[in-house]
Design a protein around this motif. Structure first.
Motif, PDB file in Angstrom:
ATOM      1  N   ARG A  24     -19.560 -10.341  27.696  1.00  0.00           N
ATOM      2  CA  ARG A  24     -19.889  -8.912  27.746  1.00  0.00           C
ATOM      3  C   ARG A  24     -20.096  -8.368  26.335  1.00  0.00           C
ATOM      4  O   ARG A  24     -21.065  -7.656  26.064  1.00  0.00           O
ATOM      5  CB  ARG A  24     -18.774  -8.156  28.463  1.00  0.00           C
ATOM      6  CG  ARG A  24     -19.048  -6.689  28.662  1.00  0.00           C
ATOM      7  CD  ARG A  24     -17.929  -6.039  29.461  1.00  0.00           C
ATOM      8  NE  ARG A  24     -18.202  -4.653  29.716  1.00  0.00           N
ATOM      9  CZ  ARG A  24     -17.933  -4.033  30.836  1.00  0.00           C
ATOM     10  NH1 ARG A  24     -17.366  -4.691  31.836  1.00  0.00           N
ATOM     11  NH2 ARG A  24     -18.203  -2.759  30.988  1.00  0.00           N
ATOM     12  N   MET A  27     -23.379  -9.944  24.970  1.00  0.00           N
ATOM     13  CA  MET A  27     -24.574  -9.380  25.601  1.00  0.00           C
ATOM     14  C   MET A  27     -24.857  -7.975  25.079  1.00  0.00           C
ATOM     15  O   MET A  27     -26.008  -7.608  24.850  1.00  0.00           O
ATOM     16  CB  MET A  27     -24.427  -9.364  27.129  1.00  0.00           C
ATOM     17  CG  MET A  27     -24.544 -10.735  27.766  1.00  0.00           C
ATOM     18  SD  MET A  27     -24.279 -10.738  29.556  1.00  0.00           S
ATOM     19  CE  MET A  27     -25.825 -10.033  30.126  1.00  0.00           C
ATOM     20  N   GLN A  28     -23.813  -7.185  24.871  1.00  0.00           N
ATOM     21  CA  GLN A  28     -24.009  -5.836  24.328  1.00  0.00           C
ATOM     22  C   GLN A  28     -24.477  -5.908  22.883  1.00  0.00           C
ATOM     23  O   GLN A  28     -25.341  -5.136  22.469  1.00  0.00           O
ATOM     24  CB  GLN A  28     -22.716  -5.024  24.444  1.00  0.00           C
ATOM     25  CG  GLN A  28     -22.409  -4.644  25.854  1.00  0.00           C
ATOM     26  CD  GLN A  28     -21.079  -3.951  26.007  1.00  0.00           C
ATOM     27  OE1 GLN A  28     -20.221  -3.993  25.132  1.00  0.00           O
ATOM     28  NE2 GLN A  28     -20.877  -3.311  27.146  1.00  0.00           N
ATOM     29  N   PRO A  33     -29.953  -6.788  28.623  1.00  0.00           N
ATOM     30  CA  PRO A  33     -29.654  -5.890  29.750  1.00  0.00           C
ATOM     31  C   PRO A  33     -28.719  -6.551  30.764  1.00  0.00           C
ATOM     32  O   PRO A  33     -28.732  -7.768  30.946  1.00  0.00           O
ATOM     33  CB  PRO A  33     -31.029  -5.611  30.362  1.00  0.00           C
ATOM     34  CG  PRO A  33     -31.944  -6.635  29.824  1.00  0.00           C
ATOM     35  CD  PRO A  33     -31.362  -7.161  28.553  1.00  0.00           C
ATOM     36  N   PHE A  34     -27.931  -5.721  31.420  1.00  0.00           N
ATOM     37  CA  PHE A  34     -26.962  -6.220  32.389  1.00  0.00           C
ATOM     38  C   PHE A  34     -27.494  -6.170  33.818  1.00  0.00           C
ATOM     39  O   PHE A  34     -26.781  -6.501  34.748  1.00  0.00           O
ATOM     40  CB  PHE A  34     -25.658  -5.414  32.296  1.00  0.00           C
ATOM     41  CG  PHE A  34     -24.810  -5.791  31.129  1.00  0.00           C
ATOM     42  CD1 PHE A  34     -23.818  -6.742  31.264  1.00  0.00           C
ATOM     43  CD2 PHE A  34     -25.004  -5.196  29.891  1.00  0.00           C
ATOM     44  CE1 PHE A  34     -23.023  -7.096  30.180  1.00  0.00           C
ATOM     45  CE2 PHE A  34     -24.220  -5.542  28.811  1.00  0.00           C
ATOM     46  CZ  PHE A  34     -23.225  -6.493  28.952  1.00  0.00           C
ATOM     47  N   ASN A  36     -28.988  -7.988  35.858  1.00  0.00           N
ATOM     48  CA  ASN A  36     -29.334  -9.328  36.322  1.00  0.00           C
ATOM     49  C   ASN A  36     -28.066  -9.953  36.899  1.00  0.00           C
ATOM     50  O   ASN A  36     -26.988  -9.388  36.775  1.00  0.00           O
ATOM     51  CB  ASN A  36     -29.895 -10.165  35.153  1.00  0.00           C
ATOM     52  CG  ASN A  36     -28.934 -10.217  33.980  1.00  0.00           C
ATOM     53  OD1 ASN A  36     -27.827 -10.729  34.104  1.00  0.00           O
ATOM     54  ND2 ASN A  36     -29.334  -9.674  32.841  1.00  0.00           N
ATOM     55  N   GLY A  39     -25.199 -10.324  34.338  1.00  0.00           N
ATOM     56  CA  GLY A  39     -24.593  -9.031  34.012  1.00  0.00           C
ATOM     57  C   GLY A  39     -23.718  -8.518  35.137  1.00  0.00           C
ATOM     58  O   GLY A  39     -22.634  -7.981  34.900  1.00  0.00           O
ATOM     59  N   VAL A  42     -20.497 -10.466  35.066  1.00  0.00           N
ATOM     60  CA  VAL A  42     -19.667 -10.040  33.930  1.00  0.00           C
ATOM     61  C   VAL A  42     -18.994  -8.703  34.233  1.00  0.00           C
ATOM     62  O   VAL A  42     -17.795  -8.529  33.989  1.00  0.00           O
ATOM     63  CB  VAL A  42     -20.510  -9.967  32.637  1.00  0.00           C
ATOM     64  CG1 VAL A  42     -19.773  -9.237  31.535  1.00  0.00           C
ATOM     65  CG2 VAL A  42     -20.904 -11.363  32.186  1.00  0.00           C
ATOM     66  N   PHE A  43     -19.744  -7.757  34.779  1.00  0.00           N
ATOM     67  CA  PHE A  43     -19.147  -6.459  35.138  1.00  0.00           C
ATOM     68  C   PHE A  43     -18.070  -6.621  36.204  1.00  0.00           C
ATOM     69  O   PHE A  43     -17.003  -6.014  36.118  1.00  0.00           O
ATOM     70  CB  PHE A  43     -20.210  -5.485  35.625  1.00  0.00           C
ATOM     71  CG  PHE A  43     -20.989  -4.810  34.530  1.00  0.00           C
ATOM     72  CD1 PHE A  43     -20.502  -4.717  33.240  1.00  0.00           C
ATOM     73  CD2 PHE A  43     -22.218  -4.246  34.803  1.00  0.00           C
ATOM     74  CE1 PHE A  43     -21.217  -4.089  32.242  1.00  0.00           C
ATOM     75  CE2 PHE A  43     -22.946  -3.601  33.816  1.00  0.00           C
ATOM     76  CZ  PHE A  43     -22.443  -3.532  32.528  1.00  0.00           C
ATOM     77  N   VAL A 133     -32.412 -14.201  30.385  1.00  0.00           N
ATOM     78  CA  VAL A 133     -31.092 -13.825  29.851  1.00  0.00           C
ATOM     79  C   VAL A 133     -30.502 -14.968  29.034  1.00  0.00           C
ATOM     80  O   VAL A 133     -30.022 -14.765  27.912  1.00  0.00           O
ATOM     81  CB  VAL A 133     -30.133 -13.424  31.004  1.00  0.00           C
ATOM     82  CG1 VAL A 133     -28.731 -13.206  30.492  1.00  0.00           C
ATOM     83  CG2 VAL A 133     -30.650 -12.187  31.708  1.00  0.00           C
TER      84      VAL A 133
END
Length: 182
Positions: A24, A27-28, A33-34, A36, A39, A42-43, A133
């Motif tokens: 996370r 990626m940030q 972008p999350f 996908n 993402g 991960v969230f 990604v």
């Protein structure tokens, strides 16, 4: 046998949660972008811990300090549980170092996994939302090596070179961590 099973399960759960927090953060930082499947995963794995932390510790520029803190906390918790399991009272003083080495090992392992997925996807020409990604996450690591390692027969060997170097780094980290445990 019980000790091995418990240690393995601690490694799996601790590594998964720590890795998700580090992914996370990465990626940030890379502005990936999350929206996908990666993402979303991960969230799903990290929102429950990072969102409350973010109320206390806001991001600093491109750095999501809450994600880093959550990763560190998961490693500390993993080693606290491990030390309780082992009963190594003398090792409590080394807990911060053990967690730091564990964090580094999870980061290196995660990067190795991404590079392997990237290499396989590049061989089969996968056209999926994941391919972009994974490419965006691997590109900053591979780019410096791609500049100096020529293509051999149209094959990019830079992922192999980076994987070998990361494996050497894992050996060094494991020996350093073992040295701390002695």
């Amino acid at each position: 046998m019980f000790f091995q099973i418990a240690s393995f399960l601690l490694d799996v759960v601790g590594g998964l949660l720590t890795g998700a927090c580090l992914l996370r953060l990465y990626m940030q930082w890379q502005r990936v972008p999350f929206g996908n499947p990666i993402g979303g995963l991960v969230f799903a794995l990290t929102d429950w811990v990072i969102l409350p932390l973010r109320k206390l510790i806001p991001p600093v520029g491109k750095w999501d300090i809450s994600s880093l803190l959550a990763a560190i906390l998961f490693q500390v918790l993993q080693y606290v549980l491990f030390l309780l399991l082992v009963g190594a009272a003398a090792a409590w003083a080394w807990l911060p170092w053990l967690a730091l080495f564990g964090l580094a090992k999870v980061a290196v392992s995660g990067l190795m996994g991404l590079l392997i997925v990237h290499a396989v996807m590049s061989w089969i020409s996968a056209r999926s939302p994941l391919a972009d990604v994974v490419w965006r996450l691997c590109a900053p690591v591979l780019r410096p090596f791609q500049k100096v390692i020529p293509l051999l027969g149209g094959v990019d060997l830079s992922p192999l070179v980076v994987l070998v170097l990361l494996q050497v780094l894992m050996i060094v980290l494991a020996n350093l961590q073992a040295g701390v445990m002695r």
